[in-house]
Design an enzyme around this catalytic site. Structure first.
Site, short mmCIF file in Angstrom:
data_model
loop_
_atom_site.label_atom_id
_atom_site.label_comp_id
_atom_site.label_asym_id
_atom_site.label_seq_id
_atom_site.Cartn_x
_atom_site.Cartn_y
_atom_site.Cartn_z
N THR A 53 28.77 55.98 83.67
CA THR A 53 28.73 54.52 83.56
C THR A 53 28.02 54.17 82.25
O THR A 53 27.62 55.06 81.49
CB THR A 53 27.92 53.90 84.72
OG1 THR A 53 26.53 54.19 84.51
CG2 THR A 53 28.36 54.46 86.06
N CYS A 54 27.84 52.86 82.02
CA CYS A 54 27.14 52.47 80.80
C CYS A 54 25.68 52.92 80.82
O CYS A 54 25.03 53.02 79.79
CB CYS A 54 27.25 50.97 80.57
SG CYS A 54 26.69 49.98 81.97
N ASN A 55 25.14 53.19 82.02
CA ASN A 55 23.72 53.56 82.13
C ASN A 55 23.44 55.04 82.26
O ASN A 55 22.34 55.49 82.00
CB ASN A 55 23.10 52.87 83.36
CG ASN A 55 22.95 51.40 83.17
OD1 ASN A 55 22.87 50.94 82.04
ND2 ASN A 55 22.94 50.65 84.25
N ASP A 114 21.14 46.87 91.07
CA ASP A 114 22.54 46.87 90.62
C ASP A 114 23.29 47.98 91.37
O ASP A 114 23.01 49.15 91.20
CB ASP A 114 22.58 47.13 89.10
CG ASP A 114 24.01 47.07 88.54
OD1 ASP A 114 24.95 47.01 89.34
OD2 ASP A 114 24.15 47.07 87.31
#
Length: 415
Positions: A53-55, A114
């Site tokens: 993911t973006c994280n 999130d």
């Protein structure tokens, strides 16, 4: 664990130690994820799950040494082993299990609460199952994490209010741009983050001037249709960027898609880059009229909602602890399955031997009836042993050893 010669590992990196640039190096595209699975299969890996993911980018799998998994990741990304060592984490067995629970329940997210990661875990499990790389252990673990995530969502307020990067971006725009409803907004990229951002934009800004562009126009049209927005062709990107007051870039490209030479406007332009790897080239900062904000900057914006959420961390941890205990109890039952199977085989050998004797002795030996009765007895006896081992988990290891001794059993550790 399913095989004592191997250990369960979680290896990866996240926003905690790796900045956006480094996370970009280890980002796995959909094709790269498939390559990781194929290579793992060729290398004889028993079970593997990949998320990106973006994280964070992570691999969960069985190996004799974590380097087998690290190598898989580095072979299929731009990242190097040296770079990985600087920012990565390696969790083993129980620590790896606990890590997946924290990640899946939003406790380890860049923005607390999130839960977008849970869909990645589901997709990852589905992809692994399709190629035969999801064993019963990993499948059960993923299902337990999904269960914990649902309960935390329903029973606590850890995700109350807005939780995601897409909301943080809209919050940033609303806090920093005056007369937002009159501004021209361009959203470039309509993947998951793009779609969520779009929804938040429509809901919170009441702005009628939102334009969508995506490389595949039909995808943009699907999103636009829901909200009655304008869609433009990818060829119009340069013109639309220069007409906009705010540009949100949420593409999934491996290289920058927006760069300095595209900009010809001199009016103030706010660009938000919600992509990993970064999709807006840093050279854009050389222009005085441009404000460039990346999702790592957005995640630092904490508001009252996030502060309130922290109070629910203990509740979330209690739920995780409860479901982890259930998972571990199931795991404990796996270790005595070989013993129960071995008892069954031993009793069946006794039965077959006795049948041979009775066949010779009795001319009217009713084999069918004897088969039915003895099979029922064998099942009842093995059930009794299984019940004892399940109920008395504190001393099950000693019980297993005693049973093996009495029945002179040889069992394998593989389940």
């Amino acid at each position: 664990m399913p095989n004592r010669s191997k250990y369960f590992y979680a290896i990866g990196l996240s926003y905690k130690k790796a900045d956006a640039r480094v996370r970009g190096h280890f980002s796995l595209s959909d094709d790269a994820k498939q390559n990781v699975l194929s290579q793992a299969k060729q290398n004889g890996v028993e079970s593997l799950l990949a998320i990106s993911t973006c994280n964070r980018t992570e691999l969960y799998g069985f190996a004799e040494h974590p380097f087998q998994l690290i190598q898989l990741l580095c072979d299929n990304t731009k990242g190097t082993v040296e770079e990985f060592r600087e920012v990565a984490y390696v969790h083993k067995n129980n620590d790896a299990i606990n890590h997946m629970f924290r990640v899946g329940s939003g406790l380890d997210s860049q923005i607390l609460g999130d839960f977008e990661i849970i869909s990645q875990l589901k997709f990852g499990a589905k992809a692994s199952r399709k190629v035969g790389l999801l064993n019963s252990f990993t499948e059960r673990l993923v299902n337990s994490v999904i269960q914990a995530s649902k309960r935390i969502k329903n029973e606590t307020e850890l995700s109350s209010g807005a939780t995601s990067v897409s909301f943080a971006s809209v919050q940033y725009i609303m806090n920093n741009v005056e007369q937002i409803s009159k501004k021209n907004i361009l959203l470039f990229g309509t993947g998951k983050i793009g779609r969520n951002t779009c929804e938040n934009l429509v809901k919170h800004t009441k702005n009628p001037h939102i334009t969508l562009i995506n490389r595949t126009k039909t995808k943009a049209e699907e999103v636009a249709g829901k909200f009655n927005l304008i869609v433009k062709d990818y060829e119009n990107l340069k013109g639309e960027i220069n007409d906009a007051d705010i540009v949100i870039v949420a593409t999934g490209a491996q290289n920058p898609t927006v760069y300095k030479s595209l900009i010809s406007t001199e009016k103030p332009l706010l660009i938000l880059d919600l992509s990993i790897p970064k999709n807006v080239n840093e050279d854009i900062r050389e222009l005085d009229n441009i404000t460039l904000v990346h999702l790592d900057d957005l995640a630092k914006i904490t508001d009252d909602t996030l502060e309130k959420r922290k109070a629910f961390i203990p509740n979330a941890e209690a739920i995780i602890s409860e479901i982890t205990s259930e998972f571990n109890a199931w795991l404990d039952t796996l270790k005595f399955v070989p013993t129960i199977q071995a008892i069954k085989h031993k009793l069946t050998d006794f039965k077959n031997s006795e049948f041979n004797t009775q066949r010779k002795k009795l001319s009217d030996f009713n084999e069918d009836q004897a088969e039915l009765i003895t099979n029922n007895l064998i099942q009842k006896i093995t059930n009794q042993f299984a019940h004892h081992l399940r109920e008395d988990s504190s001393s099950s290891d000693e019980s297993i050893e005693l049973i093996k001794k009495i029945f002179q059993l040889e069992t394998t550790d593989n389940v």
